[in-house]
Design a protein around this motif. Structure first.
Motif, short mmCIF file in Angstrom:
data_model
loop_
_atom_site.label_atom_id
_atom_site.label_comp_id
_atom_site.label_asym_id
_atom_site.label_seq_id
_atom_site.Cartn_x
_atom_site.Cartn_y
_atom_site.Cartn_z
N PRO A 10 0.81 -1.23 0.00
CA PRO A 10 0.00 0.00 0.00
C PRO A 10 0.84 1.28 0.00
O PRO A 10 0.47 2.26 -0.65
N ALA A 11 1.96 1.29 0.72
CA ALA A 11 2.79 2.49 0.76
C ALA A 11 3.32 2.86 -0.62
O ALA A 11 3.59 4.04 -0.89
N HIS A 12 3.46 1.87 -1.51
CA HIS A 12 3.96 2.15 -2.85
C HIS A 12 2.93 2.93 -3.67
O HIS A 12 3.30 3.69 -4.57
N VAL A 13 1.66 2.73 -3.37
CA VAL A 13 0.61 3.51 -4.04
C VAL A 13 0.80 4.99 -3.72
O VAL A 13 0.78 5.85 -4.61
N HIS A 14 0.97 5.29 -2.45
CA HIS A 14 1.19 6.68 -2.04
C HIS A 14 2.45 7.24 -2.70
O HIS A 14 2.46 8.38 -3.19
N GLU A 24 0.81 11.27 -16.57
CA GLU A 24 -0.36 11.17 -17.44
C GLU A 24 -0.82 12.55 -17.91
O GLU A 24 -1.22 12.72 -19.07
N ALA A 25 -0.76 13.54 -17.03
CA ALA A 25 -1.15 14.90 -17.42
C ALA A 25 -0.23 15.45 -18.50
O ALA A 25 -0.65 16.28 -19.32
N ASP A 42 -7.48 -1.13 -3.03
CA ASP A 42 -8.45 -0.14 -2.55
C ASP A 42 -7.91 1.28 -2.71
O ASP A 42 -8.63 2.20 -3.11
N LEU A 43 -6.63 1.45 -2.39
CA LEU A 43 -6.02 2.77 -2.52
C LEU A 43 -5.96 3.22 -3.98
O LEU A 43 -6.27 4.37 -4.31
N LEU A 44 -5.54 2.32 -4.85
CA LEU A 44 -5.49 2.65 -6.27
C LEU A 44 -6.86 3.08 -6.79
O LEU A 44 -6.99 4.06 -7.53
N GLU A 45 -7.87 2.35 -6.38
CA GLU A 45 -9.23 2.69 -6.81
C GLU A 45 -9.69 4.02 -6.22
O GLU A 45 -10.34 4.82 -6.90
N ILE A 49 -6.77 5.30 -10.10
CA ILE A 49 -5.64 4.80 -10.89
C ILE A 49 -5.99 3.40 -11.41
O ILE A 49 -6.25 2.49 -10.63
N ASP A 50 -5.98 3.23 -12.72
CA ASP A 50 -6.22 1.92 -13.32
C ASP A 50 -5.02 1.00 -13.05
O ASP A 50 -3.87 1.45 -13.05
N TYR A 51 -5.30 -0.28 -12.85
CA TYR A 51 -4.23 -1.22 -12.55
C TYR A 51 -4.62 -2.61 -13.03
O TYR A 51 -5.79 -2.89 -13.32
N GLU A 52 -3.64 -3.48 -13.08
CA GLU A 52 -3.88 -4.88 -13.44
C GLU A 52 -3.15 -5.78 -12.44
O GLU A 52 -1.97 -5.55 -12.15
N VAL A 53 -3.85 -6.76 -11.91
CA VAL A 53 -3.25 -7.73 -11.00
C VAL A 53 -2.61 -8.85 -11.82
O VAL A 53 -3.26 -9.47 -12.65
#
Length: 359
Positions: A10-14, A24-25, A42-45, A49-53
């Motif tokens: 989760p910390a990597h999302v932050h 992206e901008a 949950d954090l990505l959502e 942020i779109d992601y793939e598992v």
């Protein structure tokens, strides 16, 4: 550019979310990949942020090996199809291995010296390894250091402003003294053999003896007599609570550092020793590290001392001095990605930008 970002925690999302938004901008194409980590998803959502598992999580060394192989094969297939220019992560072996097979560059970030197995199979294959200046190990020619901390990628004042409504919505009186207590599960690979508090109940009792409200954030289930103290804020809102707290006490190095860069004093209780927490203690007085066998007793002694003298210490001033010495870590992420547009031998890498220094 096409950029791959991989998430393991989760910390990597932050850490990456601000950089992802800026890339992206600016019109770059960013693909985010991860293992099946529920809170990270949950954090990505929550940040849109779109992601793939690409692989499941693992709960043992044999399953870790299988999961890692599956993850690396899946990431290699995506890379062959999408042809990224840069692949980046925090301490992830797959991105370094990928860059040795394909015409892309790997930029690996780390601040965790004791992740020895992960580091051993990652760093030799990475094109660039970026660490805070406080990192204790010399990683050779591919290492780039910068004056800062991972947590300033998302908690730098240019990127984060505490929201008092989060505290109010959590049912916390803004006038009451608040301690955030963090308990970890000690099941991550780099935490094997580590330990923190021996008796969470005794920790809570001692902290509450000072007339504080204790809010607990924990990776595992709490015992029934502590369950009513579990934090009710969403994971993405926890930093607002840390910014409001009078003190952080816990077993999480990341949350201790988050508290410190927000100006909230932190007491870290763990057998683990990290360069960035040592710097936050010795240079800025915002963290107290208690790592010995009597760490619970010492942590509570230090916490009691901070609570007793809290209003007489200029915590905001200590934070301002830290911020004056440090850079916005998202700027480091962006500069290192921008400086790595194509596969080049390490000797030909251009001089890094002023925010970082190559060893």
């Amino acid at each position: 550019m096409r950029v791959f970002v991989t998430i393991q925690h989760p910390a990597h999302v932050h850490f990456f979310r601000e950089a992802i938004a800026e890339l992206e901008a600016a019109g770059h194409e960013v693909s985010v990949f991860m293992r099946d980590v529920a809170i990270a998803a949950d954090l990505l959502e929550s940040y849109g942020i779109d992601y793939e598992v690409l692989a499941p999580t693992s709960d043992s060394l044999p399953s870790l090996a299988r999961s890692q192989l599956r993850y690396e094969i899946a990431l290699l297939r995506r890379a062959r199809r999408e042809d990224p220019d840069v692949v980046t992560a925090i301490g992830e072996p797959a991105v370094a291995h990928l860059s040795t097979l394909l015409d892309c560059r790997s930029v690996v970030f780390t601040d965790t010296e004791h992740a020895t197995l992960q580091n051993r199979i990652t760093f030799p294959f990475a094109d660039r390894v970026c660490t805070p200046e406080a990192y204790m190990d010399d990683l050779g020619d591919e290492q780039v250091t910068y004056p800062g901390f991972h947590e300033l990628a998302y908690l730098h004042p240019d990127r984060f402003e505490p929201d008092p409504s989060v505290v109010a919505d959590a049912g916390i009186d803004p006038d009451e003294r608040l301690v955030v207590l963090r308990l970890v599960a000690w099941d991550a690979l780099h935490d094997v053999g580590g330990g923190g508090f021996a008796d969470a109940r005794a920790v809570v009792d001692e902290l509450e003896r000072h007339g504080t409200r204790v809010v607990i954030t924990a990776e595992a289930d709490l015992p029934p007599d502590l369950a009513d103290r579990r934090a009710t804020v969403a994971p993405e809102d926890m930093h607002h609570l840390l910014a409001h707290a009078d003190l952080f006490v816990g077993e999480s190095a990341t949350m201790a550092a988050e508290s410190a860069v927000l100006g909230t004093p932190a007491v870290f209780a763990s057998t683990l020793e990290l360069g960035y927490l040592e710097a936050l203690e010795s240079e800025y007085g915002l963290v107290v590290n208690t790592t010995g066998e009597d760490r619970q007793a010492e942590a509570l002694r230090q916490a009691s001392s901070i609570l007793a003298d809290h209003d007489g210490i200029d915590w905001a001033g200590r934070r301002e001095r830290l911020l004056a010495d440090c850079v916005d870590t998202t700027d480091v992420i962006l500069s290192q990605i921008a400086d790595s547009p194509a596969k080049r031998p390490a000797a030909e890498v251009d001089a890094p930008r002023p925010v970082a220094e190559q060893r």
